[in-house]
Design a protein around this motif. Structure first.
Motif, PDB file in Angstrom:
ATOM      1  N   LEU A  26       0.684  -1.413   0.152  1.00  0.00           N
ATOM      2  CA  LEU A  26       0.417  -0.480   0.375  1.00  0.00           C
ATOM      3  C   LEU A  26       0.551   0.825  -0.228  1.00  0.00           C
ATOM      4  O   LEU A  26       1.466   1.182   1.100  1.00  0.00           O
ATOM      5  CB  LEU A  26      -1.570   0.044   0.735  1.00  0.00           C
ATOM      6  N   GLU A  30      -2.505   6.955  -0.924  1.00  0.00           N
ATOM      7  CA  GLU A  30      -3.351   5.487  -0.387  1.00  0.00           C
ATOM      8  C   GLU A  30      -2.550   4.775   1.038  1.00  0.00           C
ATOM      9  O   GLU A  30      -3.291   4.635   1.980  1.00  0.00           O
ATOM     10  CB  GLU A  30      -3.851   3.974  -1.444  1.00  0.00           C
ATOM     11  N   GLY A  31      -1.466   4.710   0.751  1.00  0.00           N
ATOM     12  CA  GLY A  31      -0.720   4.357   2.169  1.00  0.00           C
ATOM     13  C   GLY A  31      -0.720   5.401   3.193  1.00  0.00           C
ATOM     14  O   GLY A  31      -0.156   5.274   4.543  1.00  0.00           O
ATOM     15  N   ARG A  59      -1.923  -8.688   7.063  1.00  0.00           N
ATOM     16  CA  ARG A  59      -2.297  -8.327   5.404  1.00  0.00           C
ATOM     17  C   ARG A  59      -3.980  -9.725   5.157  1.00  0.00           C
ATOM     18  O   ARG A  59      -2.595 -10.741   5.946  1.00  0.00           O
ATOM     19  CB  ARG A  59      -1.376  -8.407   4.760  1.00  0.00           C
ATOM     20  N   VAL A 120      -5.605  -3.244  -1.167  1.00  0.00           N
ATOM     21  CA  VAL A 120      -3.937  -3.558  -1.769  1.00  0.00           C
ATOM     22  C   VAL A 120      -4.373  -4.652  -2.509  1.00  0.00           C
ATOM     23  O   VAL A 120      -5.116  -5.734  -3.141  1.00  0.00           O
ATOM     24  CB  VAL A 120      -3.160  -3.951  -0.623  1.00  0.00           C
TER      25      VAL A 120
END
Length: 146
Positions: A26, A30-31, A59, A120
């Motif tokens: 990500l 967005e990250g 994740r 992601v």
């Protein structure tokens, strides 16, 4: 990533979180948004949740999931709304909700757990859509504008 945190460790935690979020795939705005949202939840836990807490980042397929647990007395209400412009503070939950794919709050006997998620992309795997075979995992699907 699984770490306990206090007010003294919030900044170092944010740096490790940024590295872990990037490593999970990500990146970009967005990250950055996801890290900012988690940071807001961590600082809320320090300020309103007993001064310390626990962060867990994982994740699962193409979903990044971060849980922040605090140890404070849970308030009667957990407002996820934008505060009035003349009020200092009070925007952390609203920001976390706006900056992620989802925010869930759960009140328990020993505090509050806030969970945020982000999609992601899986490298080389097209996103799956509603109506996929029931034995295949669903994947995040970005909104498309046509």
């Amino acid at each position: 990533m699984s770490e306990e945190f206090t007010a003294a460790t919030v900044t170092a935690l944010r740096h490790r979180l940024q590295a872990a979020v990037s490593a999970a795939g990500l990146v970009g705005d967005e990250g950055y948004d996801f890290v900012l949202a988690v940071h807001e939840l961590v600082t809320n836990a320090v300020r309103h949740g007993g001064g310390h807490g626990h962060l867990q980042l994982r994740r699962q397929d193409d979903v990044l999931i971060c849980q922040i647990r605090d140890h404070g007395a849970a308030a009667a209400g957990l407002p996820v709304r934008l505060s009035a412009v003349d009020v200092a503070g009070g925007r952390g939950l609203w920001l976390a909700h706006q900056l992620t794919a989802g925010l869930t709050l759960a009140r328990g006997l020993h505090g509050v757990t806030a969970t945020v998620t982000a999609c992601v992309s899986l490298v080389g795997s097209p996103p799956m859509v509603e109506g996929a075979k029931h034995d295949e995992p669903k994947r995040c699907v970005e909104d498309s504008q046509e």
